[in-house]
Design a protein around this motif. Structure first.
Motif, PDB file in Angstrom:
ATOM      1  N   SER A   9       0.835  -1.207   0.000  1.00 46.12           N
ATOM      2  CA  SER A   9       0.000   0.000   0.000  1.00 46.12           C
ATOM      3  C   SER A   9       0.868   1.255   0.000  1.00 46.12           C
ATOM      4  CB  SER A   9      -0.916   0.007   1.226  1.00 46.12           C
ATOM      5  OG  SER A   9      -1.781  -1.099   1.226  1.00 46.12           O
ATOM      6  N   LEU A  10       1.966   1.218   0.760  1.00 48.28           N
ATOM      7  CA  LEU A  10       2.896   2.350   0.765  1.00 48.28           C
ATOM      8  C   LEU A  10       3.499   2.559  -0.616  1.00 48.28           C
ATOM      9  CD1 LEU A  10       4.476   4.514   2.345  1.00 48.28           C
ATOM     10  CD2 LEU A  10       6.160   2.748   2.913  1.00 48.28           C
ATOM     11  N   LEU A  11       3.869   1.469  -1.284  1.00 49.36           N
ATOM     12  CA  LEU A  11       4.409   1.573  -2.639  1.00 49.36           C
ATOM     13  C   LEU A  11       3.379   2.164  -3.598  1.00 49.36           C
ATOM     14  CD1 LEU A  11       6.388  -1.791  -2.964  1.00 49.36           C
ATOM     15  CD2 LEU A  11       7.323   0.517  -2.646  1.00 49.36           C
ATOM     16  N   CYS A  12       2.111   1.771  -3.437  1.00 48.95           N
ATOM     17  CA  CYS A  12       1.057   2.351  -4.269  1.00 48.95           C
ATOM     18  C   CYS A  12       0.992   3.864  -4.065  1.00 48.95           C
ATOM     19  CB  CYS A  12      -0.294   1.726  -3.935  1.00 48.95           C
ATOM     20  SG  CYS A  12      -0.533   0.024  -4.485  1.00 48.95           S
ATOM     21  N   GLY A  13       1.014   4.274  -2.786  1.00 49.22           N
ATOM     22  CA  GLY A  13       0.903   5.694  -2.484  1.00 49.22           C
ATOM     23  C   GLY A  13       2.102   6.515  -2.926  1.00 49.22           C
ATOM     24  N   LEU A  14       3.266   5.859  -3.078  1.00 45.78           N
ATOM     25  CA  LEU A  14       4.487   6.570  -3.485  1.00 45.78           C
ATOM     26  C   LEU A  14       4.775   6.455  -4.980  1.00 45.78           C
ATOM     27  CD1 LEU A  14       6.879   5.581  -0.530  1.00 45.78           C
ATOM     28  CD2 LEU A  14       5.576   7.716  -0.824  1.00 45.78           C
ATOM     29  N   ALA A  15       3.932   5.757  -5.717  1.00 50.20           N
ATOM     30  CA  ALA A  15       4.178   5.519  -7.145  1.00 50.20           C
ATOM     31  C   ALA A  15       4.314   6.843  -7.899  1.00 50.20           C
ATOM     32  CB  ALA A  15       3.046   4.685  -7.724  1.00 50.20           C
ATOM     33  N   GLN A  16       5.290   6.869  -8.799  1.00 47.31           N
ATOM     34  CA  GLN A  16       5.562   8.072  -9.585  1.00 47.31           C
ATOM     35  C   GLN A  16       5.137   7.944 -11.034  1.00 47.31           C
ATOM     36  OE1 GLN A  16       6.850  10.944  -8.089  1.00 47.31           O
ATOM     37  NE2 GLN A  16       6.432   9.694  -6.264  1.00 47.31           N
ATOM     38  N   SER A  17       4.658   6.776 -11.430  1.00 52.65           N
ATOM     39  CA  SER A  17       4.253   6.558 -12.816  1.00 52.65           C
ATOM     40  C   SER A  17       3.135   5.524 -12.842  1.00 52.65           C
ATOM     41  CB  SER A  17       5.437   6.071 -13.655  1.00 52.65           C
ATOM     42  OG  SER A  17       5.816   4.749 -13.267  1.00 52.65           O
ATOM     43  N   PRO A  18       2.359   5.471 -13.921  1.00 58.22           N
ATOM     44  CA  PRO A  18       1.303   4.455 -14.020  1.00 58.22           C
ATOM     45  C   PRO A  18       1.857   3.038 -13.917  1.00 58.22           C
ATOM     46  CG  PRO A  18       0.940   6.171 -15.648  1.00 58.22           C
ATOM     47  CD  PRO A  18       2.286   6.440 -15.035  1.00 58.22           C
ATOM     48  N   GLY A  19       3.029   2.774 -14.505  1.00 68.70           N
ATOM     49  CA  GLY A  19       3.610   1.438 -14.443  1.00 68.70           C
ATOM     50  C   GLY A  19       3.948   1.026 -13.024  1.00 68.70           C
ATOM     51  N   GLN A  20       4.506   1.954 -12.248  1.00 71.63           N
ATOM     52  CA  GLN A  20       4.818   1.647 -10.855  1.00 71.63           C
ATOM     53  C   GLN A  20       3.550   1.359 -10.052  1.00 71.63           C
ATOM     54  OE1 GLN A  20       7.182   4.807  -9.178  1.00 71.63           O
ATOM     55  NE2 GLN A  20       8.837   4.568 -10.674  1.00 71.63           N
ATOM     56  N   LEU A  21       2.489   2.106 -10.315  1.00 71.66           N
ATOM     57  CA  LEU A  21       1.242   1.891  -9.593  1.00 71.66           C
ATOM     58  C   LEU A  21       0.627   0.535  -9.946  1.00 71.66           C
ATOM     59  CD1 LEU A  21      -0.906   2.893  -7.656  1.00 71.66           C
ATOM     60  CD2 LEU A  21      -1.978   4.135  -9.552  1.00 71.66           C
ATOM     61  N   VAL A  22       0.660   0.173 -11.223  1.00 70.03           N
ATOM     62  CA  VAL A  22       0.127  -1.128 -11.642  1.00 70.03           C
ATOM     63  C   VAL A  22       0.890  -2.253 -10.949  1.00 70.03           C
ATOM     64  CG1 VAL A  22      -0.082  -2.725 -13.580  1.00 70.03           C
ATOM     65  CG2 VAL A  22      -0.808  -0.348 -13.845  1.00 70.03           C
ATOM     66  N   ALA A  23       2.229  -2.167 -10.953  1.00 70.84           N
ATOM     67  CA  ALA A  23       3.040  -3.215 -10.332  1.00 70.84           C
ATOM     68  C   ALA A  23       2.750  -3.319  -8.839  1.00 70.84           C
ATOM     69  CB  ALA A  23       4.525  -2.925 -10.561  1.00 70.84           C
ATOM     70  N   ALA A  24       2.639  -2.171  -8.176  1.00 72.22           N
ATOM     71  CA  ALA A  24       2.359  -2.188  -6.732  1.00 72.22           C
ATOM     72  C   ALA A  24       0.979  -2.762  -6.441  1.00 72.22           C
ATOM     73  CB  ALA A  24       2.478  -0.769  -6.165  1.00 72.22           C
ATOM     74  N   ARG A  25       0.004  -2.474  -7.307  1.00 77.39           N
ATOM     75  CA  ARG A  25      -1.342  -3.018  -7.110  1.00 77.39           C
ATOM     76  C   ARG A  25      -1.357  -4.542  -7.277  1.00 77.39           C
ATOM     77  NH1 ARG A  25      -5.941  -1.363  -4.888  1.00 77.39           N
ATOM     78  NH2 ARG A  25      -7.300  -1.852  -6.647  1.00 77.39           N
ATOM     79  N   LEU A  26      -0.584  -5.065  -8.225  1.00 80.41           N
ATOM     80  CA  LEU A  26      -0.512  -6.512  -8.395  1.00 80.41           C
ATOM     81  C   LEU A  26       0.078  -7.168  -7.147  1.00 80.41           C
ATOM     82  CD1 LEU A  26       0.743  -6.713 -12.098  1.00 80.41           C
ATOM     83  CD2 LEU A  26      -1.570  -7.159 -11.275  1.00 80.41           C
ATOM     84  N   VAL A  27       1.143  -6.556  -6.605  1.00 81.50           N
ATOM     85  CA  VAL A  27       1.747  -7.074  -5.376  1.00 81.50           C
ATOM     86  C   VAL A  27       0.771  -6.951  -4.213  1.00 81.50           C
ATOM     87  CG1 VAL A  27       3.616  -6.746  -3.711  1.00 81.50           C
ATOM     88  CG2 VAL A  27       4.082  -6.592  -6.162  1.00 81.50           C
ATOM     89  N   GLN A  28       0.033  -5.863  -4.160  1.00 79.83           N
ATOM     90  CA  GLN A  28      -0.938  -5.657  -3.092  1.00 79.83           C
ATOM     91  C   GLN A  28      -1.993  -6.766  -3.100  1.00 79.83           C
ATOM     92  OE1 GLN A  28      -3.540  -2.228  -3.427  1.00 79.83           O
ATOM     93  NE2 GLN A  28      -3.240  -1.695  -1.276  1.00 79.83           N
ATOM     94  N   GLY A  29      -2.436  -7.177  -4.282  1.00 76.55           N
ATOM     95  CA  GLY A  29      -3.399  -8.263  -4.371  1.00 76.55           C
ATOM     96  C   GLY A  29      -2.842  -9.578  -3.870  1.00 76.55           C
ATOM     97  N   LEU A  30      -1.597  -9.875  -4.227  1.00 81.03           N
ATOM     98  CA  LEU A  30      -0.975 -11.124  -3.774  1.00 81.03           C
ATOM     99  C   LEU A  30      -0.789 -11.140  -2.261  1.00 81.03           C
ATOM    100  CD1 LEU A  30       1.733 -11.690  -6.548  1.00 81.03           C
ATOM    101  CD2 LEU A  30      -0.326 -13.061  -6.139  1.00 81.03           C
ATOM    102  N   THR A  31      -0.395 -10.014  -1.690  1.00 86.40           N
ATOM    103  CA  THR A  31      -0.202  -9.967  -0.232  1.00 86.40           C
ATOM    104  C   THR A  31      -1.536 -10.039   0.496  1.00 86.40           C
ATOM    105  OG1 THR A  31      -0.140  -7.530  -0.316  1.00 86.40           O
ATOM    106  CG2 THR A  31       1.958  -8.687  -0.417  1.00 86.40           C
TER     107      THR A  31
END
Length: 491
Positions: free
Chosen positions: A88-110
Motif C-alpha cells: 500500500s505504501l508503494l502504491c501511495g508513493l508511485a511516480q508513474s502508471p507502471g509503478q502503480l500497476v506493479a504495486a497493485r498486483l503485489v498488493q493483491g498477492l499480499t
C-alpha cells in the motif's frame, strides 16, 4: 479445553485487516478520474490498477489458505498484513502508471496471504456456540468495507487531505496495517500447523494459473472489446483447471500432500454453499457496480453524491448482519432464505420504481428499495459463511477459507464484468436518462434471477451434510456445557 481467552479482543484486529483488503477492492473505482488527471494514467493502465488487484488477490487465496494450514495462521497473517501495508505504501508513493500497476498486483498477492487466515482463525479459535456471532461480524465487514470503498473514498478525495490527492486512499492503509500487525503479534494464538509438508508447487501453479487465466479476461475483456486473447484465455482456463484437479486427485490417492483438499467437496453444506456464494455475490456486486454507473451517468450525481447515496444500503447491510446472529440462533440457515427472498422482492421493487419513474427517476425514489437489498443480503451473507464452514475441522480451515473466499471474489469479478456488459450492451449509443434507466432495469432482472437461484439452492444447507474426511466429527456439545474443544495452541 478452555476456549482461547483473548478471542474477542483479537477479532477487531482480524476484521481491520479484512476491511483494508475489501476497501481497496472498490476505492479505486471512485479514484479513476483523479488518477487519470493527476498521474496521467491511460485507459489500459487504469484497467490494470482497478482489476489487477482483484485477479491477483482472487487467484492467490487458495494458496494463501493452504500456506496458513502448513506454516501457521498467525505467522501467515503477520507476514500478509505487513506485506500488504508495504505494498500500500508503494502504491501511495508511485511516480508513474507502471509503478502503480506493479504495486497493485503485489498488493493483491499480499492480500491473498492475509485474508484466508482471518476465517481460518475464527473457525479454529471460537467455540461452536460463539462462532456464528464472530462470522456475522466477518460478514458485516465485507459489506461495510465494500460500500466504504465508495463512500470514504469519495470523501478522502473530495477533501484532498494534506494535499495528497489520490495517494491518500493507499497511504491510509499504512497506520491501520501497522496497528493491526502490532496487535495481532500480541493477541493472536500460535495454532500448531496441521502438518509439516511441501506446498505442492505443481498444484499451486496450476490452480493459481487457471484462475488467473479466467479472471484476467473477465477483468479486462469488456473495456478491451473482448479481443481474441480474452476468449483463448477463458477457454484455456477450463482444461488447465481440469488437469490441476486430476493432479490433486492423484496426489490424494498416493497419500501425498496437495494444495487443494478435494475431500472438502464431500461436505454437502460446503459444496452447495459455494454454488449459493457464486450466484449471490455475482448478482449483488454486479448490481452495485451498475448502480454506481446509473447514478453518475443517468442521475447526474457526482462520485461523492453517488457514494453518499450508497450509505443507507451499507448501513442496512451492517444492521441486518448484526441482528442476523440472534435470529439465526432460533431459526438456523432458514434465515438465509428469508434474506434472499427480501432481496429478490427488493430487486423487483427497484424495477417497478424505474419503470414508473422513467426519465424522472432520481436518488430519493430508489433509496428505500436499495436499503432493502442491503438488508436482505445482510441477513443472508454472514449466516452463509457460518453454514458453509460449519463442518470443517481446524486442520483444513485455512484451505476451506481460501476456497470460499476465492469463490466470493471470483463471483464478484464475474458479476461486475458480466452485469457491466449487460448494462453497456443495453445502453448502446443512448446516453440519456431513459437509456440508463433501461440498462439498469436489465441488470436488476439478471440480479433478481441469480438471487432467486441462490434462494432455491439454499434450503439444502439446512439438511444434515456428510462429514469431511474419513471419520465423522464428534457430536457438538450443548451450549453452556463447557465441553467445546479448543484448537491446539503452542507457545
Amino acid at each position: 479445553m478452555t476456549p482461547y481467552p483473548q478471542r474477542w479482543r483479537m477479532l477487531p484486529t482480524l476484521l481491520a485487516a479484512l476491511f483494508m483488503a475489501q476497501f481497496d477492492l472498490y476505492v479505486v473505482n471512485v479514484a479513476g478520474p483523479t488518477l487519470q488527471r493527476q498521474l496521467h494514467v491511460g485507459q489500459a493502465a487504469l484497467e490494470l490498477v482497478v482489476a489487477g488487484y482483484g485477479f491477483t488477490y482472487a487467484s492467490g487465496l487458495i494458496t494463501g489458505g493452504r500456506m496458513g494450514d502448513l506454516f501457521g495462521t498467525r505467522r501467515m497473517f503477520l507476514f500478509g498484513t505487513l506485506a500488504f501495508t508495504a505494498a500500500s505504501l508503494l502504491c501511495g508513493l508511485a511516480q508513474s502508471p507502471g509503478q502503480l500497476v506493479a504495486a497493485r498486483l503485489v498488493q493483491g498477492l499480499t492480500g491473498a496471504a492475509m485474508v484466508p487466515q482471518i476465517l481460518a482463525t475464527i473457525t479454529a479459535v471460537f467455540p461452536t456456540r460463539e462462532r456464528p456471532r464472530a462470522l456475522a461480524w466477518f460478514g458485516v465487514t465485507i459489506g461495510v468495507g465494500s460500500v466504504a470503498g465508495q463512500v470514504l473514498g469519495g470523501l478522502l478525495l473530495q477533501f484532498d487531505i494534506a494535499g495528497l490527492g489520490w495517494r491518500v486512499i493507499f497511504l491510509a492503509n499504512v497506520p491501520i496495517g501497522l496497528a493491526a500487525a502490532a496487535a495481532a503479534s500480541t493477541l493472536m494464538p500460535r495454532i500448531a500447523p496441521a502438518r509439516k509438508a511441501g506446498l505442492d508447487p505443481i498444484g499451486v501453479i496450476g490452480l493459481s494459473g487457471s484462475l488467473a487465466m479466467a479472471l484476467a479476461p473477465l477483468a479486462l475483456g469488456r473495456t478491451e472489446g473482448w479481443p481474441l486473447w480474452t476468449w483463448l484465455s477463458l477457454g484455456a482456463s477450463v482444461p488447465a483447471l481440469a488437469l490441476t484437479l486430476l493432479w490433486e486427485r492423484s496426489l490424494s490417492r498416493r497419500g501425498r500432500q496437495r494444495v487443494l483438499d478435494l475431500t472438502l467437496f464431500c461436505d454437502t453444506a460446503f459444496s452447495r454453499g459455494l454454488v449459493v456464494t457464486m450466484a449471490l455475490f455475482s448478482g449483488y456486486f454486479g448490481f452495485t457496480f451498475a448502480l454506481s454507473l446509473f447514478m453518475q451517468g443517468g442521475l447526474g450525481l457526482t462520485p461523492l453524491e453517488a457514494g453518499l447515496t450508497f450509505m443507507p444500503l451499507g448501513l442496512a447491510f451492517a444492521l441486518a448482519s448484526i441482528r442476523a446472529q440472534k435470529v439465526a440462533a432460533k431459526i438456523g440457515p432458514r434465515l438465509i432464505t428469508i434474506g434472499l427472498s427480501i432481496s429478490v422482492l427488493s430487486y423487483g421493487a427497484l424495477v417497478l420504481v424505474l419503470q414508473l419513474s422513467g426519465v424522472h427517476a432520481d436518488a430519493p425514489r430508489i433509496v428505500v428499495p436499495m436499503m432493502l437489498v442491503g438488508f436482505g443480503n445482510g441477513l443472508a451473507i454472514p449466516i452463509l459463511f457460518g453454514t458453509v464452514l460449519s463442518k470443517i475441522d481446524t486442520g483444513r480451515a485455512g484451505t476451506a477459507s481460501g476456497v470460499l473466499t476465492t469463490t466470493q471474489q471470483f463471483a464478484s469479478a464475474a458479476g461486475v464484468t458480466g452485469l457491466g456488459s449487460v448494462f453497456f450492451g443495453l445502453l448502446g449509443d443512448r446516453h440519456g436518462a431513459l437509456g440508463y434507466t433501461h440498462s439498469m432495469e436489465g441488470v436488476l432482472g439478471v440480479s433478481l434471477m441469480l438471487t432467486l437461484v441462490a434462494a432455491l439452492v439454499i434450503h439444502s444447507l439446512a439438511r444434515p451434510s456428510r462429514p469431511v474426511g474419513r471419520t465423522a466429527p464428534a457430536p457438538v456439545p450443548a451450549a453452556g456445557t463447557g465441553a467445546e474443544s479448543a484448537p491446539a495452541l503452542s507457545d
